[in-house]
Design a protein around this motif. Sequence first.
Motif, mmCIF file in Angstrom:
data_model
loop_
_atom_site.group_PDB
_atom_site.id
_atom_site.type_symbol
_atom_site.label_atom_id
_atom_site.label_comp_id
_atom_site.label_asym_id
_atom_site.label_seq_id
_atom_site.Cartn_x
_atom_site.Cartn_y
_atom_site.Cartn_z
ATOM 1 N N THR A 1 6.270 -8.438 -5.542
ATOM 2 C CA THR A 1 5.448 -9.239 -6.454
ATOM 3 C C THR A 1 4.130 -8.539 -6.761
ATOM 4 O O THR A 1 3.674 -7.671 -6.008
ATOM 5 C CB THR A 1 5.142 -10.631 -5.857
ATOM 6 O OG1 THR A 1 4.276 -10.487 -4.719
ATOM 7 C CG2 THR A 1 6.418 -11.352 -5.448
ATOM 8 N N GLY B 1 1.587 -9.030 -4.002
ATOM 9 C CA GLY B 1 1.679 -8.098 -2.886
ATOM 10 C C GLY B 1 0.928 -6.816 -3.149
ATOM 11 O O GLY B 1 0.236 -6.285 -2.272
ATOM 12 N N ARG B 2 1.030 -6.302 -4.373
ATOM 13 C CA ARG B 2 0.293 -5.077 -4.724
ATOM 14 C C ARG B 2 -1.210 -5.342 -4.744
ATOM 15 O O ARG B 2 -2.006 -4.488 -4.353
ATOM 16 C CB ARG B 2 0.791 -4.544 -6.066
ATOM 17 C CG ARG B 2 2.219 -4.009 -6.030
ATOM 18 C CD ARG B 2 2.584 -3.294 -7.312
ATOM 19 N NE ARG B 2 2.760 -4.220 -8.419
ATOM 20 C CZ ARG B 2 3.890 -4.835 -8.709
ATOM 21 N NH1 ARG B 2 4.962 -4.643 -7.941
ATOM 22 N NH2 ARG B 2 3.988 -5.657 -9.741
ATOM 23 N N THR C 1 1.022 -2.423 11.259
ATOM 24 C CA THR C 1 0.055 -2.774 10.220
ATOM 25 C C THR C 1 -1.337 -2.371 10.689
ATOM 26 O O THR C 1 -1.797 -2.866 11.720
ATOM 27 C CB THR C 1 0.084 -4.284 9.924
ATOM 28 O OG1 THR C 1 1.382 -4.640 9.420
ATOM 29 C CG2 THR C 1 -0.964 -4.654 8.893
ATOM 30 N N LEU D 1 -2.753 -7.567 -2.914
ATOM 31 C CA LEU D 1 -3.149 -7.715 -1.505
ATOM 32 C C LEU D 1 -3.432 -6.351 -0.886
ATOM 33 O O LEU D 1 -4.464 -6.153 -0.224
ATOM 34 C CB LEU D 1 -2.035 -8.439 -0.752
ATOM 35 C CG LEU D 1 -2.236 -8.836 0.713
ATOM 36 C CD1 LEU D 1 -1.274 -9.966 1.064
ATOM 37 C CD2 LEU D 1 -1.998 -7.679 1.667
ATOM 38 N N LEU E 1 -0.474 -10.738 6.781
ATOM 39 C CA LEU E 1 -1.032 -10.818 5.423
ATOM 40 C C LEU E 1 -2.555 -10.748 5.464
ATOM 41 O O LEU E 1 -3.179 -10.061 4.646
ATOM 42 C CB LEU E 1 -0.582 -12.115 4.757
ATOM 43 C CG LEU E 1 0.923 -12.279 4.515
ATOM 44 C CD1 LEU E 1 1.218 -13.651 3.912
ATOM 45 C CD2 LEU E 1 1.459 -11.177 3.618
ATOM 46 N N LEU F 1 7.359 -11.339 -1.064
ATOM 47 C CA LEU F 1 5.988 -11.520 -1.555
ATOM 48 C C LEU F 1 5.197 -10.222 -1.496
ATOM 49 O O LEU F 1 4.481 -9.867 -2.446
ATOM 50 C CB LEU F 1 5.287 -12.595 -0.717
ATOM 51 C CG LEU F 1 3.845 -12.927 -1.097
ATOM 52 C CD1 LEU F 1 3.800 -13.612 -2.454
ATOM 53 C CD2 LEU F 1 3.200 -13.809 -0.034
ATOM 54 N N VAL F 2 5.356 -9.484 -0.392
ATOM 55 C CA VAL F 2 4.565 -8.267 -0.198
ATOM 56 C C VAL F 2 5.092 -7.112 -1.044
ATOM 57 O O VAL F 2 4.317 -6.363 -1.651
ATOM 58 C CB VAL F 2 4.544 -7.884 1.296
ATOM 59 C CG1 VAL F 2 3.914 -6.500 1.489
ATOM 60 C CG2 VAL F 2 3.775 -8.921 2.099
ATOM 61 N N HIS F 3 6.412 -6.966 -1.099
ATOM 62 C CA HIS F 3 6.998 -5.751 -1.680
ATOM 63 C C HIS F 3 7.546 -5.915 -3.092
ATOM 64 O O HIS F 3 7.852 -4.918 -3.743
ATOM 65 C CB HIS F 3 8.120 -5.235 -0.777
ATOM 66 C CG HIS F 3 7.665 -4.891 0.607
ATOM 67 N ND1 HIS F 3 6.765 -3.882 0.867
ATOM 68 C CD2 HIS F 3 7.972 -5.434 1.817
ATOM 69 C CE1 HIS F 3 6.537 -3.810 2.172
ATOM 70 N NE2 HIS F 3 7.252 -4.741 2.767
ATOM 71 N N VAL G 1 -4.108 -15.584 1.080
ATOM 72 C CA VAL G 1 -3.590 -15.077 2.358
ATOM 73 C C VAL G 1 -4.025 -15.972 3.521
ATOM 74 O O VAL G 1 -3.237 -16.230 4.444
ATOM 75 C CB VAL G 1 -4.015 -13.615 2.612
ATOM 76 C CG1 VAL G 1 -3.389 -12.686 1.587
ATOM 77 C CG2 VAL G 1 -5.514 -13.448 2.643
ATOM 78 N N THR H 1 8.272 -13.563 3.011
ATOM 79 C CA THR H 1 7.074 -12.731 3.141
ATOM 80 C C THR H 1 7.336 -11.314 2.657
ATOM 81 O O THR H 1 6.490 -10.704 1.985
ATOM 82 C CB THR H 1 6.598 -12.706 4.602
ATOM 83 O OG1 THR H 1 6.375 -14.040 5.065
ATOM 84 C CG2 THR H 1 5.308 -11.915 4.738
#
Length: 321
Positions: free
Chosen positions: A190, A193-194, A264, A196, A68, A186-188, A220, A183
């Motif tokens: 929410t 996530g966008r 990543t 971030l 993150l 949260l990333v994909h 994060v 996780t």
Amino acid sequence: MSVLAPAGVLRGRAPALRLLRRYGVYLALGVLFLAAVLLDAGFLSAGNVRIQLFQVAPTLLVALGMALVIGTEGIDLSVGAVIALAAAVIPLYIGWGLPVALLVAVALGALGGLAGGAMVAFARVQPIVATLALMIGLRGLASLVNGASAKPVTDRALLTLGSDAFLGVPLTAWLAAACVALTAVLVHRTTFGRQLVAVGDNRRAARLAGLPVRRVLLTVYLLSGVLAALAGAVIVGHGAEADPANQGRNIELDAITAVVVGGTPLAGGSVRVLGTVAGALFMQLTAAVLTQHDVPASLTKIVEAVVICAAVYASQERGTR
């Protein structure tokens, strides 16, 4: 024609190269797993699988938080010190019960993460400098709290968390799997996530677009601290002792390696959660296979260094915008 032909060949290979960069870690993990099974018939034994899962779980927890942070084009070198601080306070509060001890450890991890995030978001200190200072300071604080010697931990609930299994799978692995799922959502799935990803892709543009850049950065780093504190509790429970002087040392390097190997990019703008899982498993299996076949530790480190260099090169290619 002699100039155009190679260009056409490169264009034809581009999709294959992109696929290799995106899914190469899964291919490498599969090849390594197959080699491990062929070289050692007992590799798939229940005992060995449990050992591998026990060993990879703390690194994976820390790597999720690191992914993150790296997604925002940052870095968190303080996670090992957060583990040490969690290990230092757990013996002090375990007499009140495991929930209280975990709550205190997680709260301190969150405060450590907030401190790093505040320096990055508000003071605009470079992440590597801010978290390096925290790494030194929190490690020293852990030593002051618990002293320089290891202390045994006998709480049955904590030892159960660190050593027992459910349906043949260690409880620590279930905890790591739950954190992976949360996780990934949260990333994909929410808005956060966008946001971030947008902050990591171009922080200035995200700020001009009205995105809450400071809040994203604070969050994060806070999550990284919380996951590191959980990893500290797992390590203490598995080892049945609290040793802040040694526990968590260099785990930040293992976590960064897992994140980068998992795809990543260090340039930010992307978070590959499943890739981070695969990266952590790949590095764990690499070390396990080399150790089980009596490869010297020095050579093992060289192999890991080569893997890291290759992964960073691939990450730079993916991170080109």
